[in-house]
Design an enzyme around this catalytic site. Structure first.
Site, PDB file in Angstrom:
ATOM      1  NE  ARG A 120      -3.621  -2.081   2.800  1.00 19.95           N
ATOM      2  CZ  ARG A 120      -4.705  -2.517   2.168  1.00 19.95           C
ATOM      3  NH1 ARG A 120      -5.148  -1.833   1.131  1.00 19.95           N
ATOM      4  NH2 ARG A 120      -5.327  -3.611   2.556  1.00 19.95           N
TER       5      ARG A 120
ATOM      6  CG  HIS B 230       1.131  -8.309   4.130  1.00 17.71           C
ATOM      7  ND1 HIS B 230       1.438  -8.419   5.469  1.00 17.71           N
ATOM      8  CD2 HIS B 230       0.297  -7.251   4.021  1.00 17.71           C
ATOM      9  CE1 HIS B 230       0.802  -7.478   6.143  1.00 17.71           C
ATOM     10  NE2 HIS B 230       0.111  -6.748   5.292  1.00 17.71           N
TER      11      HIS B 230
ATOM     12  NE  ARG C 143      -4.101  -2.637  14.955  1.00 17.21           N
ATOM     13  CZ  ARG C 143      -4.907  -2.894  13.913  1.00 17.21           C
ATOM     14  NH1 ARG C 143      -6.164  -2.539  13.951  1.00 17.21           N
ATOM     15  NH2 ARG C 143      -4.436  -3.506  12.843  1.00 17.21           N
TER      16      ARG C 143
END
Length: 734
Positions: free
Chosen positions: A403, A463, A592
């Site tokens: 990204r 990734h 998280r």
């Protein structure tokens, strides 16, 4: 034998039943619990008011994405009668039922927070999120002029009749449906409830090319924000001369946005993904949102035209789509209402680099260096690629991109490198969800500039976060590396917590070359020096490390595991952690988001503590620590403990070996483990709670890490000044 089985089942203890049936939480319900923790931040009055608006906006945005991806995927499974149960023992239909109930509960709390907490608090600050009807005549006149001059020319009302069918409604776009009554019209009458009538219908899309909120400032300084749909609703009659507006109401749909890509059959992956992204607009509708006071006949019409099931209708007590709340902050201006915002944060200069980043390769060659974002600046990462692009001694740059920002300086440097004649190889992951179009555009741009662009491996998302720079030096070829837990994105680097490692280690460099050859060719290395990749090695490596701690604990040795991750879903990893806990390993998990592990269960997981930290920054780094009889193995990674990361993605984990770097990473872990303000602790029943502060030191880990970054810079300045003014001593004086 049948009697014996029956007798044995009858004697099953509560502990055994827990071990068999209830050892795991459902991933989707766990995610909804995570989103509720974000909602908790919106409800927490200790947070600055405008930041609370942002948290509620994030909660709404998260829920949208959850529905168009996760719920859509479950709906697809249900449509083909998928019967396999999930890790928590729930069928697809059971999951959907529980998700629906939990979502309605959460949405009710979201709008209660909006109406009963945030709006009154804003009013106390003379900031009003107002309906059109709440405005005085002067402000109404201003809003009407805005409608006439700006909104009216943009909007295209779409009549619905036998010759003009109901138009395509786009995913997550706000719309208004209008019921009309009038004979003198070009609109032909429409059958309604089986009888001939003069009732007509039209729909119009609320324009997204203008701000959702129209801002008005009164002479006394009070600020009013009016949703544009309210202004349109007050003036909607101007679109339908000769008709009487009987009712109007806003609605929004969500469509299945999960891409269905057959990589094995696709001849051109880029074209296939472009086509699938285009098809998103036609995805099956999975949810309809309407205002809770919408006219029943109007709702019936919308539901009938869109073929919506009643159970997929969500009515809300307030504006549809609360993501607009994130715009209030910027609309008020940076210099005003500072007391309603977090104290501005500027990332500190990285402590392990000098303020001057010239000759960055010399600095990396001296020693490994760590950078912790957003507490420290992302500039060394940008400068690393920028200098590589312009350094005449650099021969090649290889990088993975997942990204990147819309105006990426990383891309600009890679383009410059290609223009300068360097070998540039970039893996652009086209399948990065909701970044597909951005990545496709960048891939085409890079290819046109002469870069070698690859789109990854069939069936796997890449990734990993790695940059390799190959440089010619006096003593031969040297490889420089940047490895990270987060993306090469200069925008998210300001709000996501991530760690990057710079190294010129030869063993790391050898692995990096092998890794890129694996991505671009057919070679799979038989051994690795330092890097631990997924999906071919990482999962087994984790299992081995966990088992070793369990063995040490069984032998009476001290054993400990600490993991900081985004999500914990993988069943194999969870089972190994349960075994380690039962062996006596002390396990601290900082998770998280999703956590399918059930902590604190006697005889199963009583030695496992799970905490989740939410705050102004999104916790994104992945850190793994294993005591290993005092040797203290420490790793950073791009992967979470999820099947998708360990089995279906190309990921990288790497050790932190330099003593100074290890100290920095351990400082991060220790700070977060001691958090008493931002940490939410997971209970055995799946709920989260804050710690009781009585008798404890109040510590906000994110604020403390900001302080530590600033203290490190101050300390370095003192050291530099001391070295600068300390007189040199001659050898004779010694």
């Amino acid at each position: 034998m049948a009697k014996e089985v029956k007798k044995s089942k009858k004697k099953t203890s509560k502990k055994e039943q827990m071990t068999k049936d209830n050892r795991f939480f459902n991933r989707e319900l766990s995610w909804l619990e995570f989103n509720d923790r974000i909602l908790h931040e919106a409800r927490d009055t200790k947070n600055p008011l405008l930041e609370r608006l942002n948290f509620l906006s994030i909660t709404a945005s998260n829920l949208d994405e959850f529905y168009i991806v996760r719920v859509a995927s479950l709906r697809d499974m249900a449509s083909v009668d998928f019967e396999e149960k999930d890790i928590a023992g729930l069928t697809v239909k059971e999951q959907l039922t529980r998700i629906d109930a939990k979502t309605r509960e959460s949405m009710a709390l979201m709008y209660s927070t909006y109406n009963r907490s945030l709006l009154p608090s804003l009013r106390q600050e003379n900031i009003f999120l107002a309906d059109y009807e709440d405005l005085d005549e002067t402000m109404k006149h201003s809003a009407d002029e805005y409608f006439a001059s700006v909104l009216y020319p943009i909007i295209s009302p779409m009549a619905v009749d036998s010759g003009r069918p109901f138009p395509l409604i786009y995913n997550r776009m706000l719309n208004m449906c209008v019921m009309l009554d009038g004979e003198e019209s070009l609109l032909s009458s429409k059958e309604h409830k089986g009888e001939k009538s003069n009732v007509n219908y039209a729909t119009l899309q609320i324009p997204n090319v203008v701000p959702r909120l129209y801002k008005l400032v009164k002479d006394d300084g009070s600020v009013y924000f009016v949703p544009v749909e309210q202004i349109i609703k007050a003036n909607v009659h101007t679109f339908f001369h000769g008709q009487t507006v009987v009712a109007s109401g806003c609605y929004r749909i969500m469509r299945n946005a999960d891409l269905d890509i057959d990589e094995d059959e696709a001849e051109d992956l880029l074209k296939e993904i472009e086509e699938q992204v285009r098809k998103r607009r036609y995805g099956k509708i999975i949810r309809l949102e309407v205002e809770d006071d919408i006219d029943p006949d109007l709702l019936e019409f919308i539901v009938s035209e869109l073929h919506i099931r009643e159970r997929d209708i969500f009515s809300v007590n307030g504006p549809i789509d609360l993501t607009f709340l994130s715009k209030v902050n910027s609309a008020l201006g940076k210099e005003s209402y500072k007391h309603l915002r977090y104290k501005p944060h500027t990332p500190a200069a990285p402590a392990m680099f000098d303020e001057d980043l010239d000759n960055i390769f010399d600095k990396i060659r001296e020693k490994d260096r760590i950078v912790h974002h957003p507490y420290e600046s992302f500039e060394p990462v940008l400068e690393f690629v920028r200098q590589a692009a312009n350094d005449p001694n650099v021969l090649a740059i290889k990088q993975t991109l997942y990204r990147v920002s819309a105006q990426s300086p990383i891309i600009s440097s890679l383009l410059e490198a290609a223009r300068n004649g360097k070998q540039v190889m970039v893996l652009v992951e086209l399948k990065a969800r909701f970044d597909e179009e951005n990545n496709i555009n960048w891939a085409k741009t890079l290819e046109k500039a002469g870069c070698h662009v690859i789109y990854g491996l069939v069936g796997l998302k890449t990734h990993s976060k790695i940059t390799l720079v190959v440089r010619r030096e006096e003593d031969g070829i040297r490889r420089y590396l940047h490895l990270a837990t987060g993306n090469y994105n200069d925008i998210t680097a300001k709000i996501y917590t991530d760690i990057g490692l710079f190294t010129a280690s030869e063993s790391f460099g050898e692995d990096a070359s092998e890794f890129f050859n694996m991505l671009s060719g057919y070679s799979i290395p038989q051994s690795w020096n330092r890097l631990i990749p997924a999906p071919i090695l990482m999962k087994d490596y984790f299992v081995k490390k966990i088992r070793r701690e369990a063995e040490n604990a069984s032998e009476g040795k001290e054993a400990r595991i600490v993991a900081k991750i985004n999500s914990l879903v993988d069943g194999t990893i969870i089972k190994e952690l349960y075994k380690a806990s039962q062996a006596g390993v002390v396990i601290d998990l900082i998770v998280r988001g999703i956590c399918c592990l059930r902590p604190g269960v006697k005889g199963l997981s009583e030695n496992i503590t799970v905490r989740s930290i939410t705050g102004r920054f999104l916790e994104h780094s992945r850190i793994f620590y294993f005591l290993n009889e005092g040797h203290e193995d420490l790793y950073l990674a791009s992967a979470d403990w999820m099947p998708r990361n360990l089995d279906r993605r190309v990921e990288l984990m790497f050790p932190v070996e330099d003593p100074d770097c290890r100290k920095r990473v351990m400082e991060i872990l220790d700070t977060e483990l001691n958090d008493t303000i931002r940490a939410h602790f997971l209970s055995e029943d799946g709920t989260y709670h804050k710690t009781d502060l009585r008798g404890k030191i109040k510590l906000d880990s994110q604020e403390r890490l900001i302080e530590l970054a600033e203290e490190a810079i101050a300390s370095r300045k003192i050291m530099n000044e001391k070295m600068e003014f300390e007189p040199q001593v001659s050898s004779e004086e010694q």
